[in-house]
Motif scaffolding. Structure first.
Motif, PDB file in Angstrom:
ATOM      1  N   PHE A 158       0.852  -1.186   0.000  1.00  0.00           N
ATOM      2  CA  PHE A 158       0.000   0.000   0.000  1.00  0.00           C
ATOM      3  C   PHE A 158       0.892   1.241   0.000  1.00  0.00           C
ATOM      4  CE2 PHE A 158      -2.151  -3.444   2.181  1.00  0.00           C
ATOM      5  CZ  PHE A 158      -3.417  -3.438   1.621  1.00  0.00           C
ATOM      6  N   TRP A 159       0.235   2.404  -0.119  1.00  0.00           N
ATOM      7  CA  TRP A 159       0.978   3.657  -0.142  1.00  0.00           C
ATOM      8  C   TRP A 159       0.501   4.524   0.998  1.00  0.00           C
ATOM      9  CZ3 TRP A 159       5.069   3.017  -2.870  1.00  0.00           C
ATOM     10  CH2 TRP A 159       5.034   1.990  -3.827  1.00  0.00           C
ATOM     11  N   VAL A 160       1.443   4.930   1.833  1.00  0.00           N
ATOM     12  CA  VAL A 160       1.141   5.823   2.943  1.00  0.00           C
ATOM     13  C   VAL A 160       0.501   7.103   2.420  1.00  0.00           C
ATOM     14  CG1 VAL A 160       2.226   7.296   4.673  1.00  0.00           C
ATOM     15  CG2 VAL A 160       2.900   4.906   4.489  1.00  0.00           C
ATOM     16  N   ASP A 161       1.028   7.592   1.327  1.00  0.00           N
ATOM     17  CA  ASP A 161       0.415   8.711   0.617  1.00  0.00           C
ATOM     18  C   ASP A 161       0.775   8.601  -0.848  1.00  0.00           C
ATOM     19  OD1 ASP A 161       3.120   9.349   1.084  1.00  0.00           O
ATOM     20  OD2 ASP A 161       2.734  11.490   0.953  1.00  0.00           O
ATOM     21  N   GLU A 162      -0.051   9.190  -1.684  1.00  0.00           N
ATOM     22  CA  GLU A 162       0.194   9.114  -3.118  1.00  0.00           C
ATOM     23  C   GLU A 162      -0.375  10.348  -3.793  1.00  0.00           C
ATOM     24  OE1 GLU A 162       1.925   8.657  -5.599  1.00  0.00           O
ATOM     25  OE2 GLU A 162       1.736   6.491  -5.966  1.00  0.00           O
ATOM     26  N   ARG A 163       0.344  10.815  -4.783  1.00  0.00           N
ATOM     27  CA  ARG A 163      -0.100  11.968  -5.557  1.00  0.00           C
ATOM     28  C   ARG A 163      -1.151  11.521  -6.572  1.00  0.00           C
ATOM     29  NH1 ARG A 163       5.765  12.579  -5.812  1.00  0.00           N
ATOM     30  NH2 ARG A 163       6.420  13.492  -3.837  1.00  0.00           N
ATOM     31  N   LEU A 164      -2.060  12.419  -6.910  1.00  0.00           N
ATOM     32  CA  LEU A 164      -3.134  12.098  -7.854  1.00  0.00           C
ATOM     33  C   LEU A 164      -2.588  12.234  -9.281  1.00  0.00           C
ATOM     34  CD1 LEU A 164      -6.163  11.286  -7.790  1.00  0.00           C
ATOM     35  CD2 LEU A 164      -6.694  13.690  -8.159  1.00  0.00           C
ATOM     36  N   VAL A 165      -1.723  11.303  -9.642  1.00  0.00           N
ATOM     37  CA  VAL A 165      -1.089  11.301 -10.962  1.00  0.00           C
ATOM     38  C   VAL A 165      -1.066   9.871 -11.479  1.00  0.00           C
ATOM     39  CG1 VAL A 165       0.340  13.335 -10.492  1.00  0.00           C
ATOM     40  CG2 VAL A 165       1.226  11.053  -9.965  1.00  0.00           C
ATOM     41  N   ASP A 166      -0.869   9.734 -12.775  1.00  0.00           N
ATOM     42  CA  ASP A 166      -0.774   8.414 -13.402  1.00  0.00           C
ATOM     43  C   ASP A 166       0.524   7.719 -13.005  1.00  0.00           C
ATOM     44  OD1 ASP A 166      -2.050   6.668 -15.655  1.00  0.00           O
ATOM     45  OD2 ASP A 166       0.099   6.780 -16.165  1.00  0.00           O
ATOM     46  N   LEU A 167       0.517   6.386 -13.070  1.00  0.00           N
ATOM     47  CA  LEU A 167       1.707   5.605 -12.721  1.00  0.00           C
ATOM     48  C   LEU A 167       2.934   5.989 -13.547  1.00  0.00           C
ATOM     49  CD1 LEU A 167       0.491   1.921 -12.196  1.00  0.00           C
ATOM     50  CD2 LEU A 167       1.765   3.322 -10.567  1.00  0.00           C
ATOM     51  N   THR A 168       2.723   6.475 -14.747  1.00  0.00           N
ATOM     52  CA  THR A 168       3.852   6.816 -15.610  1.00  0.00           C
ATOM     53  C   THR A 168       4.470   8.164 -15.258  1.00  0.00           C
ATOM     54  OG1 THR A 168       2.344   7.810 -17.232  1.00  0.00           O
ATOM     55  CG2 THR A 168       2.902   5.483 -17.514  1.00  0.00           C
ATOM     56  N   SER A 169       3.815   8.936 -14.385  1.00  0.00           N
ATOM     57  CA  SER A 169       4.318  10.257 -14.018  1.00  0.00           C
ATOM     58  C   SER A 169       5.548  10.146 -13.135  1.00  0.00           C
ATOM     59  CB  SER A 169       3.227  11.045 -13.281  1.00  0.00           C
ATOM     60  OG  SER A 169       3.757  12.225 -12.705  1.00  0.00           O
ATOM     61  N   GLU A 170       6.467  11.099 -13.269  1.00  0.00           N
ATOM     62  CA  GLU A 170       7.637  11.143 -12.404  1.00  0.00           C
ATOM     63  C   GLU A 170       7.252  11.404 -10.955  1.00  0.00           C
ATOM     64  OE1 GLU A 170      10.323  14.034 -13.873  1.00  0.00           O
ATOM     65  OE2 GLU A 170      10.874  12.892 -15.672  1.00  0.00           O
ATOM     66  N   ASP A 171       6.043  11.922 -10.719  1.00  0.00           N
ATOM     67  CA  ASP A 171       5.589  12.230  -9.370  1.00  0.00           C
ATOM     68  C   ASP A 171       4.910  11.048  -8.686  1.00  0.00           C
ATOM     69  OD1 ASP A 171       6.428  14.936  -9.238  1.00  0.00           O
ATOM     70  OD2 ASP A 171       4.724  15.523 -10.490  1.00  0.00           O
ATOM     71  N   SER A 172       4.739   9.938  -9.384  1.00  0.00           N
ATOM     72  CA  SER A 172       4.051   8.785  -8.820  1.00  0.00           C
ATOM     73  C   SER A 172       4.978   7.975  -7.918  1.00  0.00           C
ATOM     74  CB  SER A 172       3.513   7.887  -9.939  1.00  0.00           C
ATOM     75  OG  SER A 172       3.029   6.659  -9.414  1.00  0.00           O
ATOM     76  N   ASN A 173       4.621   7.857  -6.638  1.00  0.00           N
ATOM     77  CA  ASN A 173       5.410   7.026  -5.717  1.00  0.00           C
ATOM     78  C   ASN A 173       5.377   5.562  -6.150  1.00  0.00           C
ATOM     79  OD1 ASN A 173       5.972   9.253  -4.091  1.00  0.00           O
ATOM     80  ND2 ASN A 173       4.190   8.910  -2.781  1.00  0.00           N
ATOM     81  N   ALA A 174       4.184   5.083  -6.480  1.00  0.00           N
ATOM     82  CA  ALA A 174       4.039   3.690  -6.884  1.00  0.00           C
ATOM     83  C   ALA A 174       4.811   3.410  -8.169  1.00  0.00           C
ATOM     84  CB  ALA A 174       2.560   3.343  -7.061  1.00  0.00           C
ATOM     85  N   GLY A 175       4.741   4.336  -9.111  1.00  0.00           N
ATOM     86  CA  GLY A 175       5.453   4.151 -10.370  1.00  0.00           C
ATOM     87  C   GLY A 175       6.954   4.037 -10.164  1.00  0.00           C
ATOM     88  N   ALA A 176       7.505   4.901  -9.303  1.00  0.00           N
ATOM     89  CA  ALA A 176       8.942   4.867  -9.034  1.00  0.00           C
ATOM     90  C   ALA A 176       9.333   3.551  -8.367  1.00  0.00           C
ATOM     91  CB  ALA A 176       9.333   6.047  -8.146  1.00  0.00           C
ATOM     92  N   ALA A 177       8.537   3.101  -7.404  1.00  0.00           N
ATOM     93  CA  ALA A 177       8.852   1.853  -6.694  1.00  0.00           C
ATOM     94  C   ALA A 177       8.727   0.643  -7.608  1.00  0.00           C
ATOM     95  CB  ALA A 177       7.938   1.699  -5.491  1.00  0.00           C
ATOM     96  N   LYS A 178       7.728   0.658  -8.485  1.00  0.00           N
ATOM     97  CA  LYS A 178       7.554  -0.466  -9.404  1.00  0.00           C
ATOM     98  C   LYS A 178       8.767  -0.582 -10.324  1.00  0.00           C
ATOM     99  CE  LYS A 178       3.615  -1.106 -11.522  1.00  0.00           C
ATOM    100  NZ  LYS A 178       3.457  -2.553 -11.258  1.00  0.00           N
ATOM    101  N   ARG A 179       9.230   0.540 -10.846  1.00  0.00           N
ATOM    102  CA  ARG A 179      10.364   0.510 -11.761  1.00  0.00           C
ATOM    103  C   ARG A 179      11.655   0.093 -11.051  1.00  0.00           C
ATOM    104  NH1 ARG A 179       7.538   5.117 -13.496  1.00  0.00           N
ATOM    105  NH2 ARG A 179       8.827   6.515 -12.222  1.00  0.00           N
ATOM    106  N   LEU A 180      11.817   0.506  -9.796  1.00  0.00           N
ATOM    107  CA  LEU A 180      13.078   0.276  -9.102  1.00  0.00           C
ATOM    108  C   LEU A 180      13.178  -1.129  -8.514  1.00  0.00           C
ATOM    109  CD1 LEU A 180      15.668   1.858  -8.454  1.00  0.00           C
ATOM    110  CD2 LEU A 180      14.649   2.466  -6.250  1.00  0.00           C
TER     111      LEU A 180
END
Length: 353
Positions: A158-180
């Motif tokens: 889960f995400w403690v907090d998340e920005r209202l952006v798409d997974l492909t956005s540089e601002d996406s916490n989930a997107g960054a973690a998925k890629r890394l």
């Protein structure tokens, strides 16, 4: 009561007469300060939890007298005795760990996650973890090589907090973690719980909370208060003392109405985001607050060594109800604290700034 009423009316600095020790008829004037919120269109300012002085300006930033030396940093662990044990959180459940370097911190953090996951999966067949974004994500890169050590197929992220952006956005916490690292662990996609960025922020918060509510209690247990009990929560801490997207002196800090809260007009962009409530954070079994680098030294010192006004430093409100709180610091982020003096009751608790 009189002071509160005057404050509600937007009063300025007032004087109250009181008998003095001088000659007949002399009065000693006792001053108290009432903050008129209209002075600051953006709300009453905060400065790392500093108190507001009678003039209305923010008190200067304080520093500890002592420094954490490389020699003491190598000892590795300090138990913080003052913010927590006097508020019902004993020292054995509130620990501050100092590591010699950022890579050392990251290595221990990854190891602790793996150990917590293995224990939880062995005991009840599931592991739940909530992550923050920002620099914390980079410290977790080592998890990418742990696929053979942990049965990650039984994990829920889960995400403690998340920005209202798409997974492909540089601002996406989930997107960054998925890629890394997340995409390398073999966690089923439906068990990585991401925000629905197509919704308005209030709807996105309700949808995320609904998704959590639908998870069976054998995977995501509930506390006596009906809150979700996550196995592990990892938090960063901002330079203003915020954790998750709970920012200083904002209404979300005291909001106990739900699990997930919408945040609009965030002081940190992007402005729309969702966040777990303080109650959900404090219901977790294990909470880690992670701060690395010299840039975090000032806020770490303020949180750990200076008592602030309620809500001015949200990180000070992280106090697990039954779980364990652990601070993960490196030598640089711990450089302004003086842990060898924490047991001195003449110095701590400390409220002067």
């Amino acid at each position: 009561a009189t002071t509160a009423a005057a404050a509600a009316a937007g009063g300025q600095q007032k004087n109250s007469g009181a008998p003095g020790k001088g000659g007949a008829g002399e009065k000693r004037r006792t001053e108290y300060n009432i903050i008129d919120g209209s002075k600051w269109p953006g709300g009453v300012p905060s400065s790392m939890g500093g108190h507001l002085m009678p003039s209305g300006s923010v008190a200067p930033v304080s520093r500890s007298k002592g420094k954490l030396t490389p020699e003491t940093a190598s000892e590795g662990q300090y138990i913080h005795p003052f913010h927590y044990d006097e508020e019902g959180l004993p020292a054995e459940r509130a620990q501050v760990h100092v590591h010699a370097s950022t890579p050392d911190l990251a290595k221990v953090l990854v190891s602790d996650i793996q150990d917590a996951a293995s224990r939880s999966i062995a005991s009840r067949g599931a592991f739940t973890i909530a992550l923050s974004g920002g620099s914390l994500i980079n410290l977790l890169e080592g998890l990418a090589s742990s696929a053979s050590r942990v049965d990650w197929g039984k994990a829920h992220v889960f995400w403690v907090d998340e920005r209202l952006v798409d997974l492909t956005s540089e601002d996406s916490n989930a997107g960054a973690a998925k890629r890394l690292f997340l995409d390398k662990l073999g966690i089923p996609g439906e068990q990585i719980h991401v925000i629905d960025s197509s919704l308005r922020v209030a709807q996105a918060a309700r949808a995320y909370e609904g998704r959590m509510l639908n998870i069976p209690s054998d995977i995501l247990p509930r506390s006596e208060d009906g809150l979700p009990v996550l196995d592990m929560v990892l938090l960063g801490v901002g330079p203003d003392g915020h954790v998750a997207s709970l920012f200083p002196n904002r209404s979300e800090i005291g909001d106990a109405s739900g699990w997930i809260l919408p945040v609009s007009n965030s002081p940190k962009p992007p402005s729309d985001r969702i966040t777990m409530s303080l109650g959900v954070l404090n219901a977790a079994q294990n909470i880690g607050v992670v701060a690395a680098g010299k840039g975090k030294a000032e806020v770490v010192q303020r949180v750990l060594e200076v008592q602030s006004l309620p809500g001015a430093l949200p990180a000070q409100l992280v106090r697990p109800a039954t779980g364990v709180l652990k601070w993960y610091l490196d030598k640089s982020s711990a450089s302004d604290i003086n842990p060898t003096s924490w047991g001195d009751k003449k110095k701590f608790p400390r409220s002067k700034v």
